[in-house]
Design an enzyme around this catalytic site. Structure first.
Site, short mmCIF file in Angstrom:
data_model
loop_
_atom_site.label_atom_id
_atom_site.label_comp_id
_atom_site.label_asym_id
_atom_site.label_seq_id
_atom_site.Cartn_x
_atom_site.Cartn_y
_atom_site.Cartn_z
N THR A 148 0.86 -1.12 -0.01
CA THR A 148 -0.02 -0.15 0.18
C THR A 148 0.87 1.35 -0.03
OG1 THR A 148 -1.61 -1.17 1.16
CG2 THR A 148 -1.76 1.22 1.33
N GLU A 182 -6.38 -10.15 7.45
CA GLU A 182 -5.62 -11.13 8.03
C GLU A 182 -6.83 -12.12 8.62
OE1 GLU A 182 -2.93 -9.66 10.69
OE2 GLU A 182 -2.24 -8.26 9.44
N LEU A 280 -20.35 -3.62 11.15
CA LEU A 280 -21.07 -2.85 12.12
C LEU A 280 -21.14 -3.59 13.46
CD1 LEU A 280 -24.21 -2.11 10.06
CD2 LEU A 280 -22.51 -0.36 10.32
N CYS A 290 -3.17 -2.22 9.17
CA CYS A 290 -3.77 -1.50 8.17
C CYS A 290 -4.31 -0.30 8.50
CB CYS A 290 -4.34 -2.55 7.11
SG CYS A 290 -3.50 -3.93 6.72
C1 UGA Z 1 -8.05 -4.63 6.45
C2 UGA Z 1 -9.10 -4.54 5.33
O1 UGA Z 1 -10.22 -5.17 5.94
C3 UGA Z 1 -8.47 -5.57 4.18
O2 UGA Z 1 -9.45 -5.33 3.21
C4 UGA Z 1 -7.32 -4.90 3.57
O3 UGA Z 1 -6.64 -5.55 2.47
C5 UGA Z 1 -6.23 -4.86 4.60
O4 UGA Z 1 -6.73 -4.09 6.00
C6 UGA Z 1 -4.83 -4.38 4.14
O5 UGA Z 1 -4.71 -3.09 3.98
O6 UGA Z 1 -3.91 -5.18 4.20
P1 UGA Z 1 -7.14 -6.36 8.45
O7 UGA Z 1 -6.37 -5.52 8.78
O8 UGA Z 1 -6.82 -7.64 8.34
O9 UGA Z 1 -8.01 -5.89 6.90
O10 UGA Z 1 -8.55 -6.38 9.39
P2 UGA Z 1 -10.09 -6.03 9.27
O11 UGA Z 1 -10.83 -7.45 9.18
O12 UGA Z 1 -10.38 -5.05 8.41
O13 UGA Z 1 -10.34 -5.38 10.88
C7 UGA Z 1 -9.88 -4.33 11.11
C8 UGA Z 1 -9.99 -3.69 12.64
O14 UGA Z 1 -11.45 -3.60 12.55
C9 UGA Z 1 -9.93 -4.71 13.70
O15 UGA Z 1 -9.44 -4.46 14.65
C10 UGA Z 1 -11.39 -5.59 13.86
O16 UGA Z 1 -11.39 -5.70 15.03
C11 UGA Z 1 -12.11 -4.05 13.58
N1 UGA Z 1 -13.48 -4.36 13.16
C12 UGA Z 1 -13.87 -4.70 12.22
C13 UGA Z 1 -14.51 -3.88 14.36
O17 UGA Z 1 -14.17 -3.39 15.60
N2 UGA Z 1 -15.59 -3.86 13.95
C14 UGA Z 1 -16.16 -4.62 12.78
O18 UGA Z 1 -17.41 -4.92 12.42
C15 UGA Z 1 -15.06 -4.84 11.89
#
Ligand code: UGA
Length: 463
Positions: A148, A182, A280, A290
């Site tokens: 990125t 991840e 949500l 990220c």
């Molecule tokens: C994120 C993006 O979702 C991917 O599409 C992207 O490729 C990646 O970053 C990257 O740039 O490499 P990731 O960091 O693995 O992926 O994690 P997410 O599943 O997106 O969650 C991010 C954070 O948001 C976590 O701390 C998670 O607990 C939090 N989260 C997510 C919430 O608190 N509530 C939700 O409803 C969803």
């Protein structure tokens, strides 16, 4: 919004993909630079598609570990793919990056672009990788940037490669952002929801189609854009999702006081297809490698350009504030100073199904608790080793039960599947005092109440 030109590109590309699907027979030799979450998953999956892949890293220890069959990260399904392709000699691990570049016909750049102290993307590793690429190009090659990077970077990277390249041919560099999450990144790599390619080069399009033709079905939307748009799509996507999480976190704080239940509110909102039901779930704040870095990086870029991104800034501020909300909840629950109390923390990874603790809310919590003089007993199925590197002074346990034993309070910070089945009567028996703070809303408030717990959660019904 699709412009006419983009739609034209899109259909040309689809037909190119199906033509290539019929014609392509050759496997590619691909160098993947960087063996972190992005590079290792990409390398292993590309080898599984049938290509010869040389996964490279300047970290010789990591390469040694990989050659001995050990993965430096925990990622569901990855070990099996790595083992299979390593044994079948399609996947090679090396720290000889120049040789890998010389031997391969495409190069995927997957090195880290972490935040520097000012929140700006630190591009030193990617600049160094491009210098090495330029010095070692010995024939036609296509370079795909997966890391990125802020808009305008790929142009600079192309210049760096060109500057260090002795030949006369044009250097082809395309930007193909990754959207892997991840924990499910193998699935995301093999079955992406969309593919974005920032390039105007026919050769880059053709090579990309050849590399992915066997695996990607015709139903996956491919979007061809300019390099700058593709770079921005990646930042805008992560920033939008970060905004969504901060939004629902703030709504849960609102529900805590308004009498509404965030679970019902999110269910109602999610039924609107313009909003969607994903992302949500309120929690202790977003973390990981990220969202925190990419939101800061785009704010930084905007600042340089003189654009005010108030919404993203708001999401970052709300995320910063979320841990103090969690700490206030804990203080209110115990109604006593945290000094000397034993707090059980269940979950250290920034989310479930990963061992990654970068910007994990659980680590922020540990930090705050240490500052207030609390004792910590922590448990996580995968992330304890990584946490221990930063917090060797706390107690790590081998199960949630051991962590809960004699604890004055328990805080659940990560929604690992095994925590959903915690036996609440047993938990009650184990703990010294019945205080539970569920920051992921995984426990039923009715059941907690029934068992006699004094508890709090994130905006979820407590009546
Ligand atoms: C994120 C993006 O979702 C991917 O599409 C992207 O490729 C990646 O970053 C990257 O740039 O490499 P990731 O960091 O693995 O992926 O994690 P997410 O599943 O997106 O969650 C991010 C954070 O948001 C976590 O701390 C998670 O607990 C939090 N989260 C997510 C919430 O608190 N509530 C939700 O409803 C969803």
């Amino acid at each position: 919004m699709f412009t006419k030109k983009n739609i034209f590109y899109f259909f040309i590309f689809l037909s190119l993909l199906s033509e290539t699907r019929l014609q392509a027979e050759s496997n590619h030799k691909i160098a993947v630079i960087g063996t972190g979450y992005v590079g290792l998953v990409a390398g292993a999956c590309l080898a599984d598609f049938g290509h010869i892949v040389m996964c490279c890293d300047i970290d010789t220890k990591k390469i040694e570990m990989l050659n001995e069959g050990h993965l430096p990260i925990y990622e569901i399904g990855l070990q099996e793919i790595v083992d299979r392709n390593f044994q079948e000699k399609r996947l090679i691990f090396t720290s000889n990056i120049p040789e890998a570049i010389r031997l391969c016909d495409s190069v995927f750049i997957c090195v880290g672009t972490p935040s520097d102290d000012a929140g700006k993307a630190d591009l030193r590793a990617i600049y160094a990788a491009c210098k090495t690429i330029g010095e070692n190009i010995n024939g036609p090659k296509v370079i795909f940037v997966r890391s990125t990077v802020p808009p305008g970077t790929v142009k600079k990277l192309t210049e760096i490669i060109q500057l260090n390249y002795q030949g006369n041919e044009e250097v082809i560099v395309a930007f193909t952002p990754e959207f892997l999450r991840e924990g499910v990144s193998v699935k995301d790599f093999c079955h992406p929801e969309r593919v974005v390619i920032g390039t105007h080069s026919e050769a880059a399009k053709k090579t990309f189609c050849e590399i992915f033709h066997k695996q990607y079905s015709k139903n996956i939307p491919f979007l061809l854009t300019s390099i700058e748009s593709a770079e921005t799509i990646k930042y805008a996507s992560n920033a939008f999702l970060a905004v969504k999480v901060s939004f629902i976190n703030e709504m849960s704080n609102f529900c805590d006081l308004s009498g509404a239940d965030i679970v019902e509110v999110a269910a109602g909102m999610g039924l609107d297809s313009r909003i969607g039901s994903q992302f949500l779930k309120p929690g202790p704040g977003y973390g990981g490698s990220c969202f925190p870095k990419d939101t800061l990086a785009i704010l930084n870029e905007a600042n340089v350009l003189g654009v005010d991104l108030k919404v993203i800034q708001g999401a970052v501020d709300a995320n910063e504030a979320q841990m103090s909300i969690v700490m206030n909840k804990l203080r209110r629950l115990l109604q006593e100073p945290l000094q000397g109390k034993t707090i059980a923390i269940l979950g250290l990874a920034f989310k479930s199904n990963t061992d990654d603790v970068r910007y994990s809310p659980a680590l922020k919590l540990i930090n705050s608790l240490i500052l207030e003089g609390a004792k910590i007993k922590a448990y996580d199925p995968e992330a304890m080793k990584n946490t221990e590197k930063q917090y060797p002074e706390i107690t790590y346990t081998s199960s949630w039960k051991e962590a809960a034993q004699n604890a004055d309070a328990m805080v659940l910070t990560t929604d690992w599947e095994e925590f959903f089945t915690i036996d609440l009567p047993e938990l009650y028996q184990l703990m010294k005092a019945p205080f539970v703070l569920d920051t992921r809303n995984i426990f039923s408030p009715e059941e907690l109440k029934q068992e006699g717990f004094i508890f709090d959660n994130m905006g979820h019904q407590k009546r």
